[in-house]
Design an enzyme around this catalytic site. Structure first.
Site, short mmCIF file in Angstrom:
data_model
loop_
_atom_site.label_atom_id
_atom_site.label_comp_id
_atom_site.label_asym_id
_atom_site.label_seq_id
_atom_site.Cartn_x
_atom_site.Cartn_y
_atom_site.Cartn_z
N LEU A 40 43.07 43.93 31.07
CA LEU A 40 44.45 43.95 31.53
C LEU A 40 44.42 44.51 32.94
O LEU A 40 43.73 45.49 33.20
CB LEU A 40 45.31 44.88 30.66
CG LEU A 40 45.94 44.34 29.40
CD1 LEU A 40 46.68 45.45 28.66
CD2 LEU A 40 46.89 43.20 29.69
N ASP A 41 45.15 43.89 33.86
CA ASP A 41 45.22 44.42 35.21
C ASP A 41 45.77 45.83 35.19
O ASP A 41 46.49 46.22 34.26
CB ASP A 41 46.15 43.55 36.07
CG ASP A 41 45.63 42.14 36.26
OD1 ASP A 41 44.41 41.97 36.30
OD2 ASP A 41 46.46 41.22 36.36
N ALA A 42 45.49 46.59 36.23
CA ALA A 42 45.99 47.96 36.32
C ALA A 42 47.51 48.01 36.23
O ALA A 42 48.08 48.91 35.62
CB ALA A 42 45.51 48.62 37.61
#
Length: 188
Positions: A40-42
């Protein structure tokens, strides 16, 4: 062979190695040799599965498996029926064409935890929530899809991967629990 379900907080990196500016999974999970099955992206939050079993990691994350992933996207604007229909169809994002997806307008989830920091609010611009289920997972795909139909994503929360859901396995951001990997086999 543990399978860990983590609710990844906003701005946390999906890695265990140190990051110069942000927290990582190591700040939340102290179990040796587990790794995320997918990312998951930040700036996205929500469900992340981790395991120490390479075969299980592959079964969860590999595109050929087509494990459905459900996201709740808070978007800027009010989706038209045409915009939702475009999200359901294969969508050309320039470097690839998405597969069809499930997309529907939903009410703001009353059970959702507040994001810290909160999303930006514009006085003259309403926001809406879309539930979107995809079976692929290219880099920033959901954000790119909503932007392509004129609905920039302000907040993105993954709530389900295959049979694992934050609804059936509730944990708050930064919390985790062990789940039964056999649930994947029972799904088929």
């Amino acid at each position: 062979m543990p399978l860990i379900l983590l609710n990844k907080p906003f701005q946390v990196m999906s890695q265990f190695s140190a990051h110069p500016e942000r927290q990582t999974l190591a700040d939340y999970i102290d179990i040796p040799n587990v790794y995320p099955a997918g990312r998951l992206d930040a700036d996205s939050e929500g469900l992340l599965l981790l395991t120490d079993d390479g075969k299980l990691q592959h079964a969860i994350a590999h595109p050929r498996r087509k494990l459905p992933k459900t996201y709740l996207a808070q978007v800027e604007g009010q989706p038209s029926p045409e915009a939702l229909d475009k999200l359901r169809q294969p969508l050309d994002l320039g470097d690839f064409v998405t597969q069809g997806s499930q997309a529907r307008l939903i009410q703001e989830p009353g059970w959702m935890w507040p994001r810290n920091p909160p999303i930006r609010q514009r006085q003259n611009q309403p926001t809406s929530w879309i539930a979107l289920t995809i079976s692929e997972g290219k880099n920033r795909q959901v954000r790119r899809m909503t932007a392509a139909v004129g609905l920039p994503t302000l907040r993105l929360v993954r709530i389900a991967i295959g049979p694992f859901s934050l609804a059936t396995h509730p944990v708050m951001p930064g919390e985790w629990r062990e789940v039964d990997p056999l649930e994947l086999e029972r799904q088929g």
